[in-house]
Structure formats: structure tokens, C-alpha cells
Design a protein around this motif. Structure first.
Motif, PDB file in Angstrom:
ATOM      1  N   HIS A 265       8.932 -25.909 -11.032  1.00 53.82           N
ATOM      2  CA  HIS A 265       7.480 -25.773 -10.857  1.00 53.82           C
ATOM      3  C   HIS A 265       7.168 -24.721  -9.798  1.00 53.82           C
ATOM      4  N   THR A 266       7.939 -24.729  -8.731  1.00 56.56           N
ATOM      5  CA  THR A 266       7.723 -23.750  -7.663  1.00 56.56           C
ATOM      6  C   THR A 266       7.944 -22.330  -8.175  1.00 56.56           C
ATOM      7  N   LEU A 267       8.974 -22.140  -8.980  1.00 60.22           N
ATOM      8  CA  LEU A 267       9.230 -20.814  -9.551  1.00 60.22           C
ATOM      9  C   LEU A 267       8.120 -20.404 -10.512  1.00 60.22           C
ATOM     10  N   GLN A 268       7.549 -21.383 -11.233  1.00 60.77           N
ATOM     11  CA  GLN A 268       6.416 -21.083 -12.110  1.00 60.77           C
ATOM     12  C   GLN A 268       5.207 -20.636 -11.308  1.00 60.77           C
ATOM     13  N   LEU A 269       4.951 -21.303 -10.178  1.00 67.35           N
ATOM     14  CA  LEU A 269       3.837 -20.905  -9.308  1.00 67.35           C
ATOM     15  C   LEU A 269       4.069 -19.497  -8.764  1.00 67.35           C
ATOM     16  N   ASN A 270       5.326 -19.206  -8.431  1.00 68.28           N
ATOM     17  CA  ASN A 270       5.647 -17.846  -7.970  1.00 68.28           C
ATOM     18  C   ASN A 270       5.334 -16.824  -9.051  1.00 68.28           C
ATOM     19  N   MET A 271       5.704 -17.152 -10.298  1.00 66.03           N
ATOM     20  CA  MET A 271       5.450 -16.246 -11.421  1.00 66.03           C
ATOM     21  C   MET A 271       3.952 -16.018 -11.590  1.00 66.03           C
ATOM     22  N   ILE A 272       3.161 -17.085 -11.471  1.00 66.72           N
ATOM     23  CA  ILE A 272       1.709 -16.958 -11.588  1.00 66.72           C
ATOM     24  C   ILE A 272       1.169 -16.057 -10.484  1.00 66.72           C
ATOM     25  N   SER A 273       1.685 -16.228  -9.261  1.00 66.59           N
ATOM     26  CA  SER A 273       1.233 -15.402  -8.140  1.00 66.59           C
ATOM     27  C   SER A 273       1.600 -13.938  -8.346  1.00 66.59           C
ATOM     28  N   VAL A 274       2.815 -13.691  -8.824  1.00 65.36           N
ATOM     29  CA  VAL A 274       3.245 -12.306  -9.064  1.00 65.36           C
ATOM     30  C   VAL A 274       2.331 -11.640 -10.089  1.00 65.36           C
ATOM     31  N   THR A 275       2.027 -12.380 -11.173  1.00 66.00           N
ATOM     32  CA  THR A 275       1.130 -11.847 -12.201  1.00 66.00           C
ATOM     33  C   THR A 275      -0.261 -11.579 -11.625  1.00 66.00           C
ATOM     34  N   ALA A 276      -0.755 -12.541 -10.835  1.00 65.17           N
ATOM     35  CA  ALA A 276      -2.096 -12.406 -10.251  1.00 65.17           C
ATOM     36  C   ALA A 276      -2.164 -11.250  -9.265  1.00 65.17           C
ATOM     37  N   TYR A 277      -1.115 -11.062  -8.456  1.00 70.02           N
ATOM     38  CA  TYR A 277      -1.115  -9.968  -7.487  1.00 70.02           C
ATOM     39  C   TYR A 277      -1.041  -8.609  -8.194  1.00 70.02           C
ATOM     40  N   GLY A 278      -0.290  -8.580  -9.294  1.00 65.95           N
ATOM     41  CA  GLY A 278      -0.250  -7.339 -10.066  1.00 65.95           C
ATOM     42  C   GLY A 278      -1.625  -6.968 -10.591  1.00 65.95           C
ATOM     43  N   ALA A 279      -2.337  -7.976 -11.124  1.00 71.15           N
ATOM     44  CA  ALA A 279      -3.705  -7.735 -11.616  1.00 71.15           C
ATOM     45  C   ALA A 279      -4.633  -7.371 -10.463  1.00 71.15           C
ATOM     46  N   SER A 280      -4.405  -7.965  -9.299  1.00 67.60           N
ATOM     47  CA  SER A 280      -5.247  -7.679  -8.132  1.00 67.60           C
ATOM     48  C   SER A 280      -5.062  -6.247  -7.657  1.00 67.60           C
ATOM     49  N   ILE A 281      -3.820  -5.769  -7.680  1.00 71.50           N
ATOM     50  CA  ILE A 281      -3.566  -4.375  -7.298  1.00 71.50           C
ATOM     51  C   ILE A 281      -4.311  -3.430  -8.238  1.00 71.50           C
ATOM     52  N   ALA A 282      -4.258  -3.751  -9.542  1.00 66.93           N
ATOM     53  CA  ALA A 282      -4.937  -2.905 -10.526  1.00 66.93           C
ATOM     54  C   ALA A 282      -6.456  -2.953 -10.364  1.00 66.93           C
ATOM     55  N   GLY A 283      -6.982  -4.099  -9.915  1.00 70.57           N
ATOM     56  CA  GLY A 283      -8.431  -4.263  -9.829  1.00 70.57           C
ATOM     57  C   GLY A 283      -9.022  -3.982  -8.467  1.00 70.57           C
ATOM     58  N   SER A 284      -8.189  -3.581  -7.494  1.00 69.87           N
ATOM     59  CA  SER A 284      -8.671  -3.344  -6.122  1.00 69.87           C
ATOM     60  C   SER A 284      -8.538  -1.869  -5.779  1.00 69.87           C
ATOM     61  N   MET A 285      -9.663  -1.228  -5.495  1.00 68.36           N
ATOM     62  CA  MET A 285      -9.659   0.210  -5.234  1.00 68.36           C
ATOM     63  C   MET A 285      -9.541   0.535  -3.748  1.00 68.36           C
ATOM     64  N   ARG A 286      -9.689  -0.468  -2.878  1.00 59.47           N
ATOM     65  CA  ARG A 286      -9.513  -0.223  -1.451  1.00 59.47           C
ATOM     66  C   ARG A 286      -8.027  -0.155  -1.135  1.00 59.47           C
TER      67      ARG A 286
END
Length: 333
Positions: A265-286
């Protein structure tokens, strides 16, 4: 044409992942169902079990029909329904809401890779079930006054185009205000870290092996530190902080879940965070936000890699379906 093509690699991957994730979630929610004391939650918890069960049964049916090996996943051996609660009933609702959102996104993300109509229909129906569950849980949290909203911002008075590159890095050493998209990503990442931190504190409290307890402690510290980074961005922005998600944890040290399930479960949460941070980098212009996400992403990847190595050492990771090794086949002659 009347034909029955074999499952593609993408279809096998989608089904295999869905089975692993939903057998895990099913065991978690079984515990929540057993200890639940809020009658208002009974139907929602049952609906969440039904949604996970739909995916589990569907994957099993397709795999058996195609002569594919059905994964072990997580079984009755991975949950102890005789022990007392670790988390509150309110946290259980927020957990189910979070996992329903993840189930919706995961089901939808595979659709573009799927060709066979039966597999597409299966994931479409699964996505619809998780969307319905998410809306039911959200309505319940709103009714209880427990839904955590993101900050509001004044309405835009006019639309305009960007005029210079200072929008990316700030003006005269000062960062420009956050965009609505950047705020949305920060709120999402705050929620992920908050839920993960609460889960891992409970996992550390009930884990059997000292190595697992240490791993969970480290994870909860990382989640807390990353939460602080996001909260400080809002404070610097002069924005109101979202309320803290419920993190009530009982004093029980009896383990509802196996160490294997908690590590997965912890590794799954890590995977979700990695995916979310990747999307955040793409969506953040600062530029400063991109630097934050890159640093936090590296930390999670290192932590996750340590967890994978330990699970392999313990023999807790099922081998995903893989292509044949042609070199081995050639050497058989």
C-alpha cells in the motif's frame, strides 16, 4: 469480423494492476466495515466493497477465460477482522473517497491502450462505479461538514495574454501570485501526503517486523515534511490553509493488516505521488514550484526504491506478467 483476439500486453497490464490494487483496497475497507460505528456510513462502505469486488471478479473472469494466471493479490490472510480500530470512521470515509478518485483515474487512463471491446466495457463500467462512489462519499462528507475545500480566490475581472517571461520566475525577486491550476495541484498533493502520513503512522504502530516499522516511520516523516513545504507556499502567498484532514489514530497495536499489504500500500501511495508530482510539474509555470516538485519527487523515488528492495528480499512482490526470454528459449536446444 467475428474473431476473438488474444489479450494485448497493455490489456494484461491494465487487468493485472487493477486486480492487485482492488484486492488491497478490499481488505482495507473490510476492516473499516468491521469497526464502523457510524450507521450513516454503512451503505457507502458496502458500495465501496461492491465496487472493488466488481473489479476483482471481472479480472478473474477474463483471465480464466483467456487461460491467464490469476494473481494472488491480497487474501483473507492479509487482514485480521478481529482486532479493534486503528483509524476513525471519518478517516475511513476520506480514505474511500481518495481511493475512489484513484480508481476512476486508473480505469480511465488505461482506456486509450485497450482494443478489445469486452476489456473496454469492463474498465468503462469500473470507472462509472468509482465515479458514482466518489460522488456518494463527497455528498456524505459535505452533509457532515467534513469535506475539505481548496482555498477560494477572487474572480478574474478580465482575460489577457502574458506579456513577458517574468510570469515564469517572478519580478524583481518576487514570485507572482499562484494560478488556479497551481493551487489545485498543491491542494491535491496536500491531501495525498496527509492521507499517506495518517496511514503510515497507523501502519508503523501495528507492523510486526521492526524493518517495516522503521520504513513506515520514515515514510510518515517524509509526508509530514512535504506537507510543510506545500503549506509554506500557501502561507507565503497569504492564502488560507486548507483544514487538516482527520488523523485520529487509536492506541491499538494489534495489526489489522499484514506487513506485506502495508508495504504494498505504501508503494502504491508513492506511485500516486510520483504521478501527481509529474502532473504538477507540467501544470506549474512558476520556476520555484518546479524545483520544489523535482526535489520532492526524487525523495519519494529513493524511499520507494528502498521499499521495493525490501519486499523483493522478503518475497512479497508478485512478478508482473512479462514477455518470454528469447535467449533462454534458444539455449534450450
Amino acid at each position: 469480423m467475428n474473431h476473438h483476439p488474444a489479450l494485448t500486453a497493455s490489456e494484461v497490464a491494465a487487468l493485472w494492476n487493477a486486480y492487485m490494487q482492488n484486492t488491497m483496497a478490499y481488505r482495507m475497507i473490510q476492516h473499516f466495515a468491521t469497526v464502523n460505528e457510524d450507521e450513516d456510513n454503512n451503505e457507502l462502505i458496502q458500495n465501496s466493497l461492491d465496487a472493488c469486488g466488481f473489479v476483482i471478479d471481472g479480472v478473474k473472469t477474463i483471465f480464466e477465460r483467456e487461460k491467464q494466471s490469476v494473481p494472488i493479490g491480497f487474501t483473507e490472510e492479509d487482514v485480521n477482522l478481529k482486532v479493534s480500530r486503528i483509524y476513525s470512521d471519518l478517516f475511513a470515509l476520506r480514505y474511500i473517497k481518495y481511493m475512489a478518485a484513484f480508481g476512476t483515474a486508473a480505469s480511465a487512463s488505461f482506456l486509450e491502450l485497450l482494443a478489445r471491446m469486452d476489456v473496454r466495457d469492463f474498465f468503462t463500467n469500473a470507472s462509472n462505479k468509482f465515479i458514482s462512489l466518489y460522488n456518494e462519499i463527497t455528498d456524505q462528507l459535505l452533509k457532515k461538514g467534513a469535506f475539505i475545500r481548496s482555498p477560494t480566490m477572487p474572480p478574474m475581472e478580465k482575460t489577457e495574454y502574458l506579456q513577458n517571461e517574468s510570469f515564469l520566475s517572478g519580478l524583481l525577486g518576487r514570485h507572482r501570485p499562484l494560478t488556479a491550476i497551481e493551487i489545485a495541484h498543491i491542494c491535491k498533493n496536500l491531501e495525498t501526503n496527509s492521507i499517506g502520513r495518517t496511514l503510515l503512522i497507523g501502519f508503523a504502530q501495528t507492523a510486526q517486523l521492526p524493518e517495516v516499522r522503521t520504513f513506515m516511520d520514515r515514510g510518515s516523516q517524509i509526508a509530514q515534511k512535504q506537507e510543510t513545504v506545500f503549506r509554506e507556499i500557501f502561507l507565503e502567498e497569504g492564502m488560507p490553509l486548507p483544514s487538516t484532514w482527520d488523523s485520529t489514530i487509536s492506541k491499538s497495536t494489534d495489526a489489522p493488516f499484514s506487513d506485506k499489504l502495508m508495504m504494498f500500500h505504501t508503494l502504491q501511495l508513492n506511485m500516486i505521488s510520483v504521478t501527481a508530482y509529474g502532473a504538477s510539474i507540467a501544470g506549474s509555470m512558476r520556476v520555484d514550484l518546479g524545483a520544489h516538485y523535482t526535489r520532492l519527487l526524487t525523495e519519494i523515488l529513493q524511499y520507494s526504491n528502498n521499499g521495493v528492495k525490501f519486499m523483493i528480499y522478503k518475497g512479497w512482490i508478485e512478478q508482473p506478467p512479462q514477455n518470454v526470454d528469447r535467449e533462454i528459449l534458444k539455449n534450450k536446444h
